[in-house]
Motif scaffolding. Sequence first.
Motif, PDB file in Angstrom:
ATOM      1  N   HIS A 179       0.636  -1.026  -0.386  1.00 27.79           N
ATOM      2  CA  HIS A 179      -0.504   0.156   0.078  1.00 27.79           C
ATOM      3  C   HIS A 179       0.980   1.692  -0.133  1.00 27.79           C
ATOM      4  O   HIS A 179       2.316   1.326   0.633  1.00 27.79           O
ATOM      5  CB  HIS A 179      -0.830   0.490   1.344  1.00 27.79           C
ATOM      6  CG  HIS A 179      -2.453  -0.967   1.261  1.00 27.79           C
ATOM      7  ND1 HIS A 179      -3.022  -1.410   0.361  1.00 27.79           N
ATOM      8  CD2 HIS A 179      -2.288  -1.855   1.745  1.00 27.79           C
ATOM      9  CE1 HIS A 179      -3.828  -2.040   0.576  1.00 27.79           C
ATOM     10  NE2 HIS A 179      -3.128  -2.817   1.606  1.00 27.79           N
ATOM     11  N   VAL A 180       0.432   2.412  -0.647  1.00 22.44           N
ATOM     12  CA  VAL A 180       0.694   3.573  -0.447  1.00 22.44           C
ATOM     13  C   VAL A 180       0.235   5.046  -0.499  1.00 22.44           C
ATOM     14  O   VAL A 180      -1.044   4.653  -1.296  1.00 22.44           O
ATOM     15  CB  VAL A 180       2.011   3.960  -2.157  1.00 22.44           C
ATOM     16  CG1 VAL A 180       2.103   5.447  -2.288  1.00 22.44           C
ATOM     17  CG2 VAL A 180       2.822   2.467  -2.665  1.00 22.44           C
ATOM     18  N   GLY A 181      -0.633   4.753   1.086  1.00 19.37           N
ATOM     19  CA  GLY A 181      -1.852   5.956   1.119  1.00 19.37           C
ATOM     20  C   GLY A 181      -2.390   4.512   0.725  1.00 19.37           C
ATOM     21  O   GLY A 181      -3.203   3.981   1.026  1.00 19.37           O
ATOM     22  N   PRO A 182      -3.528   5.592  -0.092  1.00 18.14           N
ATOM     23  CA  PRO A 182      -4.776   5.593  -0.129  1.00 18.14           C
ATOM     24  C   PRO A 182      -4.313   3.669  -1.071  1.00 18.14           C
ATOM     25  O   PRO A 182      -5.794   3.415  -1.770  1.00 18.14           O
ATOM     26  CB  PRO A 182      -5.546   5.920  -0.584  1.00 18.14           C
ATOM     27  CG  PRO A 182      -5.137   7.263  -1.318  1.00 18.14           C
ATOM     28  CD  PRO A 182      -3.661   6.718  -0.592  1.00 18.14           C
ATOM     29  N   LEU A 183      -4.031   3.687  -1.965  1.00 19.34           N
ATOM     30  CA  LEU A 183      -2.831   3.242  -3.175  1.00 19.34           C
ATOM     31  C   LEU A 183      -3.225   1.775  -2.916  1.00 19.34           C
ATOM     32  O   LEU A 183      -2.210   1.565  -1.881  1.00 19.34           O
ATOM     33  CB  LEU A 183      -2.954   4.169  -4.120  1.00 19.34           C
ATOM     34  CG  LEU A 183      -2.685   5.008  -4.569  1.00 19.34           C
ATOM     35  CD1 LEU A 183      -2.218   6.043  -5.661  1.00 19.34           C
ATOM     36  CD2 LEU A 183      -4.478   5.459  -5.456  1.00 19.34           C
ATOM     37  N   THR A 184      -3.332   0.714  -3.465  1.00 22.12           N
ATOM     38  CA  THR A 184      -2.483  -0.567  -3.266  1.00 22.12           C
ATOM     39  C   THR A 184      -1.632  -0.926  -5.095  1.00 22.12           C
ATOM     40  O   THR A 184      -2.536  -0.643  -6.269  1.00 22.12           O
ATOM     41  CB  THR A 184      -4.111  -1.573  -3.483  1.00 22.12           C
ATOM     42  OG1 THR A 184      -4.853  -1.714  -2.138  1.00 22.12           O
ATOM     43  CG2 THR A 184      -3.146  -3.457  -3.774  1.00 22.12           C
ATOM     44  N   ASN A 242      -9.710   2.803  -4.505  1.00 25.36           N
ATOM     45  CA  ASN A 242     -11.196   2.632  -4.137  1.00 25.36           C
ATOM     46  C   ASN A 242     -11.425   3.717  -4.128  1.00 25.36           C
ATOM     47  O   ASN A 242     -11.550   4.516  -3.456  1.00 25.36           O
ATOM     48  CB  ASN A 242     -11.211   1.926  -2.900  1.00 25.36           C
ATOM     49  CG  ASN A 242     -11.284   0.511  -3.133  1.00 25.36           C
ATOM     50  OD1 ASN A 242     -10.662  -0.431  -4.231  1.00 25.36           O
ATOM     51  ND2 ASN A 242     -11.519  -1.106  -2.692  1.00 25.36           N
ATOM     52  N   ILE A 243     -12.821   3.631  -4.939  1.00 22.78           N
ATOM     53  CA  ILE A 243     -13.477   5.324  -4.703  1.00 22.78           C
ATOM     54  C   ILE A 243     -14.712   5.501  -3.669  1.00 22.78           C
ATOM     55  O   ILE A 243     -14.686   6.068  -2.907  1.00 22.78           O
ATOM     56  CB  ILE A 243     -14.388   5.721  -6.563  1.00 22.78           C
ATOM     57  CG1 ILE A 243     -13.248   5.941  -7.098  1.00 22.78           C
ATOM     58  CG2 ILE A 243     -15.506   6.768  -5.971  1.00 22.78           C
ATOM     59  CD1 ILE A 243     -13.584   6.110  -8.885  1.00 22.78           C
ATOM     60  N   VAL A 249     -10.642   2.592  -9.694  1.00 24.00           N
ATOM     61  CA  VAL A 249      -9.853   3.106 -10.495  1.00 24.00           C
ATOM     62  C   VAL A 249      -8.224   2.358 -11.159  1.00 24.00           C
ATOM     63  O   VAL A 249      -7.545   2.188 -10.059  1.00 24.00           O
ATOM     64  CB  VAL A 249     -10.067   5.121 -10.928  1.00 24.00           C
ATOM     65  CG1 VAL A 249      -9.017   4.948  -9.492  1.00 24.00           C
ATOM     66  CG2 VAL A 249      -9.785   5.332 -12.258  1.00 24.00           C
ATOM     67  N   SER A 250      -7.559   2.317 -11.847  1.00 26.52           N
ATOM     68  CA  SER A 250      -6.542   1.899 -11.293  1.00 26.52           C
ATOM     69  C   SER A 250      -5.803   2.414 -13.233  1.00 26.52           C
ATOM     70  O   SER A 250      -6.319   2.531 -13.809  1.00 26.52           O
ATOM     71  CB  SER A 250      -6.777   0.205 -11.686  1.00 26.52           C
ATOM     72  OG  SER A 250      -7.236  -0.609 -12.582  1.00 26.52           O
ATOM     73  N   SER A 282      -8.412   2.340 -16.406  1.00 27.23           N
ATOM     74  CA  SER A 282      -9.629   1.460 -16.406  1.00 27.23           C
ATOM     75  C   SER A 282     -10.446   2.296 -15.019  1.00 27.23           C
ATOM     76  O   SER A 282     -10.224   2.539 -14.116  1.00 27.23           O
ATOM     77  CB  SER A 282      -9.911  -0.227 -15.973  1.00 27.23           C
ATOM     78  OG  SER A 282      -8.697  -0.796 -15.365  1.00 27.23           O
ATOM     79  N   TYR A 283     -11.436   2.398 -15.168  1.00 25.53           N
ATOM     80  CA  TYR A 283     -12.688   2.286 -14.560  1.00 25.53           C
ATOM     81  C   TYR A 283     -13.923   1.253 -14.454  1.00 25.53           C
ATOM     82  O   TYR A 283     -14.002   1.163 -15.199  1.00 25.53           O
ATOM     83  CB  TYR A 283     -13.632   3.413 -14.759  1.00 25.53           C
ATOM     84  CG  TYR A 283     -14.317   4.005 -13.790  1.00 25.53           C
ATOM     85  CD1 TYR A 283     -14.663   4.891 -12.668  1.00 25.53           C
ATOM     86  CD2 TYR A 283     -15.726   3.584 -14.088  1.00 25.53           C
ATOM     87  CE1 TYR A 283     -15.266   5.334 -12.381  1.00 25.53           C
ATOM     88  CE2 TYR A 283     -17.073   4.383 -13.389  1.00 25.53           C
ATOM     89  CZ  TYR A 283     -17.038   5.139 -12.289  1.00 25.53           C
ATOM     90  OH  TYR A 283     -17.681   5.141 -12.059  1.00 25.53           O
TER      91      TYR A 283
END
Length: 617
Positions: A179-184, A242-243, A249-250, A282-283
């Motif tokens: 994990h980087v902050g809220p991102l995977t 994760n929105i 969104v990735s 992608s969304y």
Amino acid sequence: MPLPCPSFRRSTPLFLLCCSILVPVAARAQGHTPEDVEAIEAMESQIARIQEQQLELQKDLMAMRRELAQHRAHLHLPRATAEETATREHAAHEAAESRQLARTGAKPAQLATTGHRHLPPGDVPAPVIGEETPTYANVVGHRDEDMVNRVADNNVGPHPRGSAGAQAAGALGDHGVFHVGPLTVILGGYFDTSAVLENRHVASGTFNYWQAMPFPQNANYHQNNFEGSPRYSRFSVMARGNINSYTTVSGFVETDFGAGAETTNPYESNAYVPRLRQAYLSYDDTRDGNHVLVGQAWSLLTPGRAGIIARQESLPETIESSMLAGQTWTRQWQARFVHDMMHHRLWLGLSIENPATIYDTTGFANNNGTVTLPNGGTATIGANGTGLTESSTIYSDEIAPDVIGKVAWDPSWGHYEAEGIVRFPHDRVFANGSGHNNTAIAGGGGASAVLPVIPHKVEIHLAGLAGFGLGRYGSVLLPDVTLDAQGKPKPLPDAQATAGIIAHPTPLIDVYGYYGMQRSGRSSFSSGGTAYGYGNPMSSNEGCEVEMSPLACTASIRSVQEFTVGAWWRFLKGRYGTVEVGTQLAYSRLQTWKGIGGAPSTSMSQIFFDFRYLPFQ
């Protein structure tokens, strides 16, 4: 020593079960005896079994949720709120914990200090403070779309292993995920070294380029060839955010070293350059069933395994990096919209994709995309690359993108697809003092299926595509169009098909066999004693069969067929990843259209070898 238990949520039954096994062994591990090593290997096997069991439970949970939604809809009952659902799942979770306590003898206080919080379905449990790696549930159940991907209830599911072209981005368990902050961030790929021994010298390595298969006229026809390289080692990374609990969104990028620069040579440094395989964003909204992908990815025409989901393409498991004669695929820029319905069983997709027409100009004088016509005019079909494109490649003139539509169906048994494509080959002709543009209409349709004869043990794969102007979408890269006497694009008939059977006799062994075929039609004319076009019966094939013959060998390809069998053995597998070895036998046969001197044919036999380390699988 530190507690050896993996970083599962510390309030889960899985954690307690793991600790009941691992803690006694950890107390003995400091002596490093053979018994300790065996115990550690047993622990790893037990973890793998527990993970498989958890995945099965997640499958059951998904199925029950779908069935509950269907019953509610049938009885016209209101949909349960997230709070009500969370309350029910909280109660079920507490009951499960009580049962686990009774089995393990753990004390309630052990659970009270973990800081566990219950979330509504679809949300991702936050890692316990101090945990550096996400849990199995964090990765596999990270969002609804991943669950659709991995537990598609069609008895096919995702690809059984992260290998040969069909590798899902990301890993099982916590391999390569952080994990980087809220991102995977999810790492993927493998280290690969492969080799081929063949009875013809085709200087394309383990990537078959069937159009270069030599005839007896060429000395390479009479020579064996061996070549090995690690250039198809592959690396990928995906960043995902994760929105909310059902929308993400990735971004995904994938590369290998399959490209050759002008300075590349096999005599000194073998300095092959990285090439862009995929790069897209992608969304995904799994509640409303909407999915958008923009960037370079596998074409929508490429057969899939589950729904219409990126990174779940149905590709041959071959070592041969060109995959299989007759395989339908490209990787190219696209803007794709997909909608799924009926609880992720019916999928509809529409994509506009980058066009690139392959022209055949046999008999014509072609000077970097400017073609001289029999009437003295010229047809411009493209231009050499400039700037940051390849200067020795002719980039075709294009007026519009290729338009592709697909429908995919996932019943309880098998995966089925039907697709169609429309293309617009385009050029400009200047003759008799004036110029004009020409646009032809090309296209066709096809279908594919994955049939789980014995679910997750034996599969049959079938795929086919037929139409006009579709040669570039097959592995053989036959031409899409030729020119008529006025210089207008003339789409060529094309058909491509594959059939394969894949068996998984044990979790460590895969065995496969495939047949593939791509076939082209012909279109030609003659003028002033010169034969023009593809497959012209007046073309000369007189020199094809005699070594070093000075006579011509036009030899327009009519069809290429390939038969191949192979196997993979994963002889090392654990938390360090997977090491596998593979071998493959292939036989290819090329046939040509009849011309003056007959219809010569040629063939090639190959043996492939491969060693591969997948650190994230």
